[in-house]
Design a protein around this motif. Structure first.
Motif, PDB file in Angstrom:
ATOM      1  N   GLU A  44      13.416 -18.889  29.364  1.00  0.00           N
ATOM      2  CA  GLU A  44      12.972 -17.686  28.226  1.00  0.00           C
ATOM      3  C   GLU A  44      11.794 -18.668  27.384  1.00  0.00           C
ATOM      4  O   GLU A  44      10.829 -17.993  27.083  1.00  0.00           O
ATOM      5  CB  GLU A  44      14.092 -17.297  27.499  1.00  0.00           C
ATOM      6  CG  GLU A  44      13.683 -16.511  26.204  1.00  0.00           C
ATOM      7  CD  GLU A  44      13.283 -15.101  26.803  1.00  0.00           C
ATOM      8  OE1 GLU A  44      13.694 -14.351  27.862  1.00  0.00           O
ATOM      9  OE2 GLU A  44      12.379 -14.382  26.186  1.00  0.00           O
ATOM     10  N   PHE A  45      12.241 -19.806  27.217  1.00  0.00           N
ATOM     11  CA  PHE A  45      11.446 -20.606  26.320  1.00  0.00           C
ATOM     12  C   PHE A  45      10.419 -21.557  26.808  1.00  0.00           C
ATOM     13  O   PHE A  45       9.764 -22.112  26.284  1.00  0.00           O
ATOM     14  CB  PHE A  45      11.999 -21.042  24.925  1.00  0.00           C
ATOM     15  CG  PHE A  45      13.162 -19.756  24.358  1.00  0.00           C
ATOM     16  CD1 PHE A  45      12.027 -19.117  23.507  1.00  0.00           C
ATOM     17  CD2 PHE A  45      14.357 -19.798  24.514  1.00  0.00           C
ATOM     18  CE1 PHE A  45      12.791 -18.060  23.041  1.00  0.00           C
ATOM     19  CE2 PHE A  45      15.045 -18.619  23.690  1.00  0.00           C
ATOM     20  CZ  PHE A  45      14.178 -17.861  23.120  1.00  0.00           C
TER      21      PHE A  45
ATOM     22  N   PRO B 297      18.967 -24.162  19.430  1.00  0.00           N
ATOM     23  CA  PRO B 297      18.298 -24.680  20.579  1.00  0.00           C
ATOM     24  C   PRO B 297      18.907 -24.329  21.894  1.00  0.00           C
ATOM     25  O   PRO B 297      17.969 -24.571  22.952  1.00  0.00           O
ATOM     26  CB  PRO B 297      18.574 -26.177  20.165  1.00  0.00           C
ATOM     27  CG  PRO B 297      19.910 -26.393  19.378  1.00  0.00           C
ATOM     28  CD  PRO B 297      19.770 -24.865  18.689  1.00  0.00           C
ATOM     29  N   ILE B 298      20.243 -23.962  22.050  1.00  0.00           N
ATOM     30  CA  ILE B 298      20.491 -23.597  23.359  1.00  0.00           C
ATOM     31  C   ILE B 298      21.167 -22.258  23.564  1.00  0.00           C
ATOM     32  O   ILE B 298      21.780 -21.740  22.457  1.00  0.00           O
ATOM     33  CB  ILE B 298      21.675 -24.435  23.783  1.00  0.00           C
ATOM     34  CG1 ILE B 298      21.108 -25.988  23.799  1.00  0.00           C
ATOM     35  CG2 ILE B 298      22.270 -24.274  25.244  1.00  0.00           C
ATOM     36  CD1 ILE B 298      22.166 -27.053  23.968  1.00  0.00           C
ATOM     37  N   GLY B 299      20.565 -21.314  24.462  1.00  0.00           N
ATOM     38  CA  GLY B 299      21.157 -20.061  24.450  1.00  0.00           C
ATOM     39  C   GLY B 299      20.116 -19.043  24.124  1.00  0.00           C
ATOM     40  O   GLY B 299      19.169 -19.133  23.526  1.00  0.00           O
ATOM     41  N   VAL B 300      20.289 -18.022  24.729  1.00  0.00           N
ATOM     42  CA  VAL B 300      19.328 -16.730  24.603  1.00  0.00           C
ATOM     43  C   VAL B 300      20.344 -15.347  24.226  1.00  0.00           C
ATOM     44  O   VAL B 300      21.364 -15.548  24.430  1.00  0.00           O
ATOM     45  CB  VAL B 300      18.369 -16.275  25.709  1.00  0.00           C
ATOM     46  CG1 VAL B 300      17.561 -17.480  26.241  1.00  0.00           C
ATOM     47  CG2 VAL B 300      19.372 -15.864  26.976  1.00  0.00           C
TER      48      VAL B 300
ATOM     49  N   ALA C   5      18.958 -20.155  31.188  1.00  0.00           N
ATOM     50  CA  ALA C   5      18.299 -19.254  30.613  1.00  0.00           C
ATOM     51  C   ALA C   5      17.524 -19.623  29.585  1.00  0.00           C
ATOM     52  O   ALA C   5      16.233 -18.974  29.474  1.00  0.00           O
ATOM     53  CB  ALA C   5      19.510 -18.186  30.124  1.00  0.00           C
ATOM     54  N   THR C   6      17.739 -20.470  28.923  1.00  0.00           N
ATOM     55  CA  THR C   6      16.989 -20.993  27.593  1.00  0.00           C
ATOM     56  C   THR C   6      15.581 -21.300  28.191  1.00  0.00           C
ATOM     57  O   THR C   6      14.516 -21.067  27.545  1.00  0.00           O
ATOM     58  CB  THR C   6      17.552 -22.163  26.787  1.00  0.00           C
ATOM     59  OG1 THR C   6      18.871 -21.578  26.433  1.00  0.00           O
ATOM     60  CG2 THR C   6      16.699 -22.568  25.553  1.00  0.00           C
TER      61      THR C   6
ATOM     62  N   ALA D 114      23.289 -21.194  30.123  1.00  0.00           N
ATOM     63  CA  ALA D 114      22.642 -21.017  28.655  1.00  0.00           C
ATOM     64  C   ALA D 114      21.323 -21.788  28.743  1.00  0.00           C
ATOM     65  O   ALA D 114      20.520 -21.490  28.597  1.00  0.00           O
ATOM     66  CB  ALA D 114      23.645 -21.331  27.622  1.00  0.00           C
ATOM     67  N   LEU D 115      21.743 -22.896  29.460  1.00  0.00           N
ATOM     68  CA  LEU D 115      20.459 -23.944  29.189  1.00  0.00           C
ATOM     69  C   LEU D 115      19.500 -23.515  30.468  1.00  0.00           C
ATOM     70  O   LEU D 115      18.281 -23.689  29.842  1.00  0.00           O
ATOM     71  CB  LEU D 115      21.045 -25.606  29.916  1.00  0.00           C
ATOM     72  CG  LEU D 115      21.768 -26.402  28.827  1.00  0.00           C
ATOM     73  CD1 LEU D 115      22.330 -27.442  29.296  1.00  0.00           C
ATOM     74  CD2 LEU D 115      20.833 -27.032  27.762  1.00  0.00           C
TER      75      LEU D 115
ATOM     76  N   ASP E 280      16.788 -29.913  18.852  1.00  0.00           N
ATOM     77  CA  ASP E 280      18.214 -30.219  18.460  1.00  0.00           C
ATOM     78  C   ASP E 280      19.323 -30.246  19.283  1.00  0.00           C
ATOM     79  O   ASP E 280      20.456 -30.423  19.337  1.00  0.00           O
ATOM     80  CB  ASP E 280      18.669 -29.077  17.249  1.00  0.00           C
ATOM     81  CG  ASP E 280      17.711 -29.337  16.350  1.00  0.00           C
ATOM     82  OD1 ASP E 280      17.233 -30.201  16.053  1.00  0.00           O
ATOM     83  OD2 ASP E 280      17.512 -28.264  15.361  1.00  0.00           O
ATOM     84  N   GLY E 281      18.919 -29.659  20.780  1.00  0.00           N
ATOM     85  CA  GLY E 281      19.573 -29.535  21.710  1.00  0.00           C
ATOM     86  C   GLY E 281      20.437 -30.915  22.053  1.00  0.00           C
ATOM     87  O   GLY E 281      21.768 -30.929  22.721  1.00  0.00           O
TER      88      GLY E 281
ATOM     89  N   LEU F  62      24.487 -31.460  22.605  1.00  0.00           N
ATOM     90  CA  LEU F  62      25.285 -32.189  23.949  1.00  0.00           C
ATOM     91  C   LEU F  62      25.531 -33.403  24.064  1.00  0.00           C
ATOM     92  O   LEU F  62      26.274 -34.047  24.811  1.00  0.00           O
ATOM     93  CB  LEU F  62      24.152 -31.748  25.020  1.00  0.00           C
ATOM     94  CG  LEU F  62      23.632 -30.357  25.294  1.00  0.00           C
ATOM     95  CD1 LEU F  62      22.779 -30.052  26.347  1.00  0.00           C
ATOM     96  CD2 LEU F  62      25.224 -29.376  25.485  1.00  0.00           C
TER      97      LEU F  62
ATOM     98  N   ALA G  86      11.564 -24.622  27.355  1.00  0.00           N
ATOM     99  CA  ALA G  86      11.907 -25.900  26.947  1.00  0.00           C
ATOM    100  C   ALA G  86      13.164 -25.580  26.089  1.00  0.00           C
ATOM    101  O   ALA G  86      13.473 -24.623  25.487  1.00  0.00           O
ATOM    102  CB  ALA G  86      10.913 -26.707  26.301  1.00  0.00           C
ATOM    103  N   ILE G  87      13.947 -26.771  26.015  1.00  0.00           N
ATOM    104  CA  ILE G  87      15.222 -26.745  25.303  1.00  0.00           C
ATOM    105  C   ILE G  87      14.695 -27.402  23.952  1.00  0.00           C
ATOM    106  O   ILE G  87      14.074 -28.434  23.865  1.00  0.00           O
ATOM    107  CB  ILE G  87      16.241 -27.661  25.842  1.00  0.00           C
ATOM    108  CG1 ILE G  87      16.640 -27.074  27.285  1.00  0.00           C
ATOM    109  CG2 ILE G  87      17.618 -27.599  24.791  1.00  0.00           C
ATOM    110  CD1 ILE G  87      17.199 -25.971  27.523  1.00  0.00           C
ATOM    111  N   GLY G  88      15.230 -26.570  22.879  1.00  0.00           N
ATOM    112  CA  GLY G  88      14.884 -27.260  21.360  1.00  0.00           C
ATOM    113  C   GLY G  88      15.287 -28.652  21.423  1.00  0.00           C
ATOM    114  O   GLY G  88      16.209 -29.184  21.753  1.00  0.00           O
TER     115      GLY G  88
END
Lengths: 162, 518
Positions: free
Chosen positions: B39-40, A32-35, B35-36, B32-33, B46-47, B51, B42-44
């Protein structure tokens, strides 16, 4: 020799085509976090270079175990979005790896039967892992770097083996 | 991704085992948050679990909190003068406290911290900042923090912003809070800047200047064209909502998308009237205070205040008995910020004097895994006790700010009288319709009003509730204008600006005076 080259080339092209076909309809469960970034590419390259040396130092059964674990994981990643039922997924993945192992034991490592199953497992695994990277944000430039580094590595290994 | 996984593990180790946070890991998580999200989008889902720490059942939560409370209590008894004396007097052994025994430790009153803040600072602590409270309930209190705590405040704030996506690198964030609210301002501004937003600290200046800034077109490449996020207090927001239309502003003049509002009671009436002025903005509400940072309440859509158990121990002590409040009862929040978040100013069972009501049944909202209370009711010392029970600031403010005849913010006061409470409030008019509307709203909110005094101006109030918008900061522009620049902008009861010929959206008006009913 020509047949072997054709099979290898056909398999490579088929893998790329399948990976492409897989990309749009199936979404792999990514963290869920990171690329996937350049640091991951470099860490992976380090692993590719160092792991074979580790294999040389490890007993054969543990190497086989590690490789089986890798194959299981790759198959799982690739098949999970397609086979949504976990109850069905794990038996399917284990069956594929067990089939490969049985073919190896029954027909030997140079038999067409073993190649058929092993290559099929490889193709599915590669499609899954490639899609995991691509769907986790791997940039084209990083992928190109990875490809170039692997080419150099393969050439070096090939030269060394000769 | 590999680095992110390591950073997450390190973060989880701090949440679960109470290890000091690794600030480098927090920085990697913020990156990372971001960048995520880039790229996408939204955060999944499960994030949040990664956290937010593990969801604990009651028994595990108590065990974890007891372990950390003991750790903090041992430090406090050994390294602070206040608690060394307290533990000596009570005879309690901080290392052997049981969960039930925590209640035997006398709560720390606000006055103790205010009178001698250094008595709560650990010996040998690397103090970097003494932040002060805004002092609306008395003389400001000083609370010392280390550089680690300040960087942690920023990093945790940035992680929250990056995770929620409420502030992004395209936002322009304006801060209209008292410059004395150092910790809140610093950590919020730095967190927003860390996720790439443009931060504009403005302060509690003349609301006309704030409205002008909110409506001003910006031309910063890559950013929004107007201020998109506003941080302020409820009462100051009320001033903006009241003044905006009178100066000719319309919703189209603003680009606000989100208002982070706190420090005071935020009422439904205020939010509805603010949306009439600024358009369909989102509100971020919560509960926090300098003394107990980072322990604070997150307000869920159902109006509960949820508290993250790893950050601190929250108790609600019954107003009448001082014992832990039972379900449905009201009490004051007594809070203990826990390690690894707090290492400099140690507070055990700090009496915030903030009143809340305990939930009757377990919460069923999206944050049900976190302990919760009902929303804040106000300061205990501002509540009124009468034959029918208690009346709290929220009861009165919710009623008054829902009435259009009451200018925002509601300048009011209330006190107990035989049979109920007397309420005084600044109203636009003392017409019977206004009076009836106010009385009806007060009754709807359970206020047993026995006397209602409508007054034309706040100076006529006998016991006004304190409002943070009165922490006005003066600018050179104010000094050039007529009258005392420290006088807050006030409106005539009918909403017109006293002494002003007319309003313009450039906010260049001057000379606003007090009001009288005509």
């Amino acid at each position: 020799m020509e047949l072997t080259a054709s099979v290898v080339l056909g398999q490579a092209i088929g893998t790329v085509g399948l990976g492409w076909a897989y990309f749009r309809p199936w979404e792999i469960a990514r963290p869920p976090i990171g690329v996937f970034n350049l640091a991951d590419v470099l860490i992976m390259l380090g692993g590719i270079v160092l792991l074979p040396l580790l294999y040389l130092a490890l007993p054969r059964w543990s190497v086989a175990g590690l490789l089986a674990l890798g194959a299981l994981s790759a198959l799982y990643v690739a098949l999970e979005p397609i086979v949504r039922s976990r109850a069905l997924l794990w038996p399917l993945v284990v069956l594929a790896v067990a089939g490969e192992w049985a073919a190896l034991a029954r027909f030997g490592p140079a038999s067409p039967g073993y190649f058929l199953i092993n290559n099929a497992v490889l193709v599915v695994g590669v499609v899954g892992v490639a899609n995991l990277w691509a769907q986790s944000g791997l940039k084209a430039s990083d992928a190109a770097l990875l490809g170039a580094a692997l080419t150099v590595y393969d050439l070096m290994c090939l030269t060394e083996v000769r | 991704m590999f680095e992110t996984a390591i950073a997450q593990l390190r973060f989880a180790a701090s949440l679960v085992f109470g290890l000091p946070f690794d600030l480098g890991s927090l920085e990697r998580l913020i990156d990372a948050l971001g960048a995520t999200r880039r790229e996408f989008g939204a955060i999944g889902p499960d994030g949040a679990e990664l956290l937010g720490g593990p969801g604990l059942d009651e028994r595990d939560r108590q065990a974890m909190q007891l372990r950390r409370f003991r750790q903090q209590a041992v430090r406090a008894a050994r390294e602070t003068t206040y608690y060394a004396d307290l533990f000596r007097r009570t005879g309690l052994d901080p290392a052997r406290l049981g969960y039930e025994e925590i209640a035997r430790l006398p709560p720390t009153p606000k006055a103790a911290l205010r009178d001698d803040p250094d008595a709560f600072v650990r010996r040998g602590a690397a103090t970097a900042l003494r932040a002060t409270t805004s002092g609306t309930t008395g003389r400001p209190t000083g609370v010392c923090f280390s550089a680690y705590e300040l960087r942690l405040a920023t990093a945790l704030g940035a992680i929250r912003q990056a995770f929620d996506g409420h502030v992004t690198d395209r936002d322009i964030v304006q801060l209209n809070a008292s410059s004395r609210a150092t910790l809140g301002n610093l950590s919020f501004a730095a967190a927003c800047a860390r996720v790439g937003a443009l931060v504009c600290p403005v302060g509690l200046v003349d609301p006309r200047a704030t409205l002008a800034l909110l409506s001003e077109a910006r031309h910063v490449p890559g950013e929004r064209t107007r201020v998109s996020v506003l941080l302020t207090y409820a009462s100051y927001l009320g001033e903006l909502a009241e003044l905006g239309p009178r100066l000719g502003y319309r919703a189209a003049d603003f680009g606000l998308e989100r208002i982070v509002v706190g420090g005071e009671i935020v009422t439904a009436g205020l939010k509805a009237r603010v949306r009439q002025v600024f358009g369909p903005v989102q509100f971020d509400e919560g509960y926090g205070m300098t003394e107990i940072w980072p322990l604070g309440g997150t307000r869920c859509p159902e109006g509960h205040l949820h508290f993250e158990p790893s950050q601190g121990l929250v108790e609600v002590l019954d107003l009448e008995s001082g014992a832990p409040a039972r379900p449905g009862r009201v009490g004051t929040i007594v809070a203990t910020p826990l390690p690894p978040y707090r290492e400099t100013t140690l507070l055990l069972r700090y009496d915030t004097e903030d009143v809340v009501r305990c939930l009757v049944a377990a919460a069923s909202c999206s944050l049900r895994h976190l302990p919760a209370t009902r929303d804040l009711l106000g300061k205990f010392r501002l509540a009124a006790r009468h034959e029918h029970g208690w009346t709290f600031p929220r009861d009165v403010l919710e009623a008054l700010e829902a009435v259009e005849g009451v200018p925002l913010p509601a300048h009011c006061g209330f006190w107990a009288v035989p049979g109920g409470v007397a309420v005084e409030v600044v109203a636009r008019t003392d017409a019977p319709d206004t009076r009836r509307a106010i009385e009806r709203r007060l009754e709807e909110h359970g206020v047993p009003v026995k006397a209602l005094h409508l007054v034309p101006h706040r100076r006529h109030l006998r016991r006004p509730l304190p409002l943070r918008c009165d922490l006005r900061e003066v600018t050179f522009d104010d000094a050039r204008e007529a009258g005392d620049p420290r006088d807050p902008v006030t409106l005539e009861p009918d909403g017109a600006l006293g002494g002003v010929a007319g309003g313009r959206p450039d906010g260049t008006l001057a000379g606003v005076g007090g009001g009288t009913w005509s």
